[in-house]
Design a protein around this motif. Sequence first.
Motif, PDB file in Angstrom:
ATOM      1  N   GLN A   1       0.833  -1.219   0.000  1.00 25.28           N
ATOM      2  CA  GLN A   1       0.000   0.000   0.000  1.00 25.28           C
ATOM      3  C   GLN A   1       0.862   1.262   0.000  1.00 25.28           C
ATOM      4  N   GLY A   2       2.176   1.102  -0.106  1.00 22.71           N
ATOM      5  CA  GLY A   2       3.040   2.280  -0.232  1.00 22.71           C
ATOM      6  C   GLY A   2       3.672   2.759   1.063  1.00 22.71           C
ATOM      7  N   ALA A   3       3.675   1.932   2.114  1.00 25.33           N
ATOM      8  CA  ALA A   3       4.258   2.362   3.395  1.00 25.33           C
ATOM      9  C   ALA A   3       5.679   2.872   3.194  1.00 25.33           C
ATOM     10  N   ALA A   4       6.034   3.883   3.981  1.00 27.61           N
ATOM     11  CA  ALA A   4       7.334   4.539   3.833  1.00 27.61           C
ATOM     12  C   ALA A   4       8.461   3.606   4.280  1.00 27.61           C
ATOM     13  N   GLU A   5       9.627   3.831   3.689  1.00 30.34           N
ATOM     14  CA  GLU A   5      10.849   3.173   4.114  1.00 30.34           C
ATOM     15  C   GLU A   5      11.027   3.337   5.625  1.00 30.34           C
ATOM     16  N   GLY A   6      11.332   2.261   6.305  1.00 28.02           N
ATOM     17  CA  GLY A   6      11.597   2.345   7.741  1.00 28.02           C
ATOM     18  C   GLY A   6      10.387   2.073   8.615  1.00 28.02           C
ATOM     19  N   THR A   7       9.208   1.897   7.999  1.00 26.48           N
ATOM     20  CA  THR A   7       8.008   1.615   8.805  1.00 26.48           C
ATOM     21  C   THR A   7       8.251   0.374   9.660  1.00 26.48           C
ATOM     22  N   LEU A   8       7.953   0.513  10.954  1.00 26.93           N
ATOM     23  CA  LEU A   8       8.167  -0.574  11.917  1.00 26.93           C
ATOM     24  C   LEU A   8       6.815  -1.134  12.330  1.00 26.93           C
ATOM     25  N   ILE A   9       6.665  -2.432  12.189  1.00 29.87           N
ATOM     26  CA  ILE A   9       5.460  -3.118  12.635  1.00 29.87           C
ATOM     27  C   ILE A   9       5.887  -3.993  13.800  1.00 29.87           C
ATOM     28  N   ILE A  10       5.263  -3.788  14.947  1.00 29.77           N
ATOM     29  CA  ILE A  10       5.714  -4.512  16.134  1.00 29.77           C
ATOM     30  C   ILE A  10       4.515  -5.024  16.910  1.00 29.77           C
ATOM     31  N   ALA A  11       4.675  -6.202  17.522  1.00 31.08           N
ATOM     32  CA  ALA A  11       3.552  -6.817  18.237  1.00 31.08           C
ATOM     33  C   ALA A  11       4.031  -7.453  19.534  1.00 31.08           C
ATOM     34  N   ASP A  12       3.117  -7.534  20.491  1.00 30.84           N
ATOM     35  CA  ASP A  12       3.414  -8.249  21.730  1.00 30.84           C
ATOM     36  C   ASP A  12       3.095  -9.730  21.606  1.00 30.84           C
ATOM     37  N   GLU A  13       2.285 -10.052  20.601  1.00 28.55           N
ATOM     38  CA  GLU A  13       1.911 -11.456  20.407  1.00 28.55           C
ATOM     39  C   GLU A  13       1.571 -11.670  18.944  1.00 28.55           C
ATOM     40  N   GLN A  14       1.940 -12.836  18.423  1.00 26.21           N
ATOM     41  CA  GLN A  14       1.548 -13.212  17.061  1.00 26.21           C
ATOM     42  C   GLN A  14       0.770 -14.522  17.136  1.00 26.21           C
ATOM     43  N   THR A  15      -0.306 -14.593  16.366  1.00 25.32           N
ATOM     44  CA  THR A  15      -1.071 -15.849  16.336  1.00 25.32           C
ATOM     45  C   THR A  15      -0.614 -16.743  15.182  1.00 25.32           C
ATOM     46  N   ALA A  16       0.117 -16.179  14.233  1.00 30.40           N
ATOM     47  CA  ALA A  16       0.619 -16.979  13.107  1.00 30.40           C
ATOM     48  C   ALA A  16       2.012 -16.481  12.721  1.00 30.40           C
ATOM     49  N   GLY A  17       2.893 -16.349  13.732  1.00 27.64           N
ATOM     50  CA  GLY A  17       4.271 -15.953  13.462  1.00 27.64           C
ATOM     51  C   GLY A  17       4.937 -17.031  12.607  1.00 27.64           C
ATOM     52  N   ARG A  18       5.762 -16.599  11.645  1.00 25.77           N
ATOM     53  CA  ARG A  18       6.324 -17.542  10.689  1.00 25.77           C
ATOM     54  C   ARG A  18       7.833 -17.443  10.592  1.00 25.77           C
ATOM     55  N   GLY A  19       8.434 -18.585  10.285  1.00 25.00           N
ATOM     56  CA  GLY A  19       9.812 -18.614   9.843  1.00 25.00           C
ATOM     57  C   GLY A  19       9.814 -18.899   8.351  1.00 25.00           C
ATOM     58  N   ARG A  20      10.933 -19.416   7.845  1.00 22.35           N
ATOM     59  CA  ARG A  20      10.981 -19.767   6.423  1.00 22.35           C
ATOM     60  C   ARG A  20      10.116 -21.006   6.183  1.00 22.35           C
ATOM     61  N   LEU A  21       9.696 -21.185   4.932  1.00 21.28           N
ATOM     62  CA  LEU A  21       8.921 -22.359   4.531  1.00 21.28           C
ATOM     63  C   LEU A  21       7.683 -22.550   5.411  1.00 21.28           C
ATOM     64  N   GLU A  22       7.101 -21.418   5.831  1.00 18.99           N
ATOM     65  CA  GLU A  22       5.866 -21.455   6.636  1.00 18.99           C
ATOM     66  C   GLU A  22       6.032 -22.192   7.952  1.00 18.99           C
ATOM     67  N   ARG A  23       7.249 -22.312   8.413  1.00 22.78           N
ATOM     68  CA  ARG A  23       7.432 -22.927   9.731  1.00 22.78           C
ATOM     69  C   ARG A  23       6.956 -21.949  10.800  1.00 22.78           C
ATOM     70  N   PRO A  24       6.467 -22.463  11.934  1.00 20.13           N
ATOM     71  CA  PRO A  24       5.927 -21.540  12.935  1.00 20.13           C
ATOM     72  C   PRO A  24       7.023 -20.831  13.717  1.00 20.13           C
ATOM     73  N   TRP A  25       6.730 -19.601  14.121  1.00 14.70           N
ATOM     74  CA  TRP A  25       7.580 -18.915  15.097  1.00 14.70           C
ATOM     75  C   TRP A  25       6.727 -18.719  16.344  1.00 14.70           C
ATOM     76  N   LEU A  26       7.119 -19.342  17.441  1.00 14.25           N
ATOM     77  CA  LEU A  26       6.295 -19.367  18.644  1.00 14.25           C
ATOM     78  C   LEU A  26       6.872 -18.428  19.688  1.00 14.25           C
ATOM     79  N   ALA A  27       5.982 -17.682  20.351  1.00 17.46           N
ATOM     80  CA  ALA A  27       6.434 -16.781  21.414  1.00 17.46           C
ATOM     81  C   ALA A  27       5.222 -16.406  22.265  1.00 17.46           C
ATOM     82  N   PRO A  28       5.213 -16.793  23.545  1.00 17.92           N
ATOM     83  CA  PRO A  28       4.114 -16.358  24.403  1.00 17.92           C
ATOM     84  C   PRO A  28       4.076 -14.834  24.495  1.00 17.92           C
ATOM     85  N   ARG A  29       2.892 -14.321  24.730  1.00 17.58           N
ATOM     86  CA  ARG A  29       2.684 -12.866  24.733  1.00 17.58           C
ATOM     87  C   ARG A  29       3.643 -12.136  25.680  1.00 17.58           C
TER      88      ARG A  29
END
Length: 270
Positions: free
Chosen positions: A42-70
């Motif tokens: 959608q055109g977000a500016a260079e440097g835009t930071l997206i940050i979360a305290d919890e992810q419900t579908a955090g991913r690694g490569r090859l759609e592997r899960p990235w797990l982290a409690p909130r």
Amino acid sequence: MSEELATENVQRGLLTRILGQRIVYYTCIDSTNRAGKALAQQGAAEGTLIIADEQTAGRGRLERPWLAPRGTSLLFSLVLRPHLEVRLAQGLTMIAGLAVQEAIRDVCGLPARLKWPNDIMLHGRKAGGILTEMSSTGHRLDYVVVGIGLNVNLPLHSLPPEFQATCIQHELGRPVPRLPLLQHILAHLERRYAALQRGRWPVQEWAAALETLGQRVELRTAGQPVRGLALRVDEDGALLVHLDSGEVRRVLVGDIVPQHTAERRAQEDG
Ligand code: BT5
């Protein structure tokens, strides 16, 4: 603790001029990389930071899960619009790893190492990972989303033991605030990002930070796992493995596991 990473807190102590000038903070989201790609499109500016305290579908490569409690980890992605050729995008994963390593040293005094191709390691165990995703036109990058997950104050029993994971709190013996870690990562990354775009290729420094070179490893790519000696990385960041068959294989995409770990896991699996 959960509000620690809210936008105004991150912005107040920002040490950067590009990374994190715009922040999108979520208490909970599916994946900051997914959100980063959508924003980039959608055109977000260079440097835009997206940050979360919890992810419900955090991913690694090859759609592997990235797990982290909130609230236990740093989970964030950056939208970048580098003036780089596609073949140099691997350099972004390299500088992200080096920036995380430096920030852990600055803030916690711990000697983090890296593991080819995208792991952050503390005392031989995985403490973080980098997921670099990109969109390109021809040889040029349109945008890149660099996602970083770092286990900060994470109860290790909350992750499956086969992950062989650790976290900063466990290695340091005390909890660590996430905010200064994040701000130091952004500062180191911004400096390295500018250098990369000026033509400073980070492969030598990155190779020196890799802990698996010179070791016997199990190499996992698309086919059957094979064993050999991890020799070195070449100029592009590809790994050269001297296989037991005698062949020297050049690998750009894959995973390596130190052979003693692979053997122990095989024994545990019966
Ligand atoms: C990675 O992938 O190591 C890259 C992880 C990137 C995660 C960040 S979080 C913010 C951003 N948003 C996202 O959705 N992703 C990024 P890979 O090399 O494929 O490793 C994945 C493997 O690591 C899994 O299959 C598990 O074995 C292991 N793993 C999962 N969660 C872990 C954790 N918290 N600590 C250590 N290992 C973990």
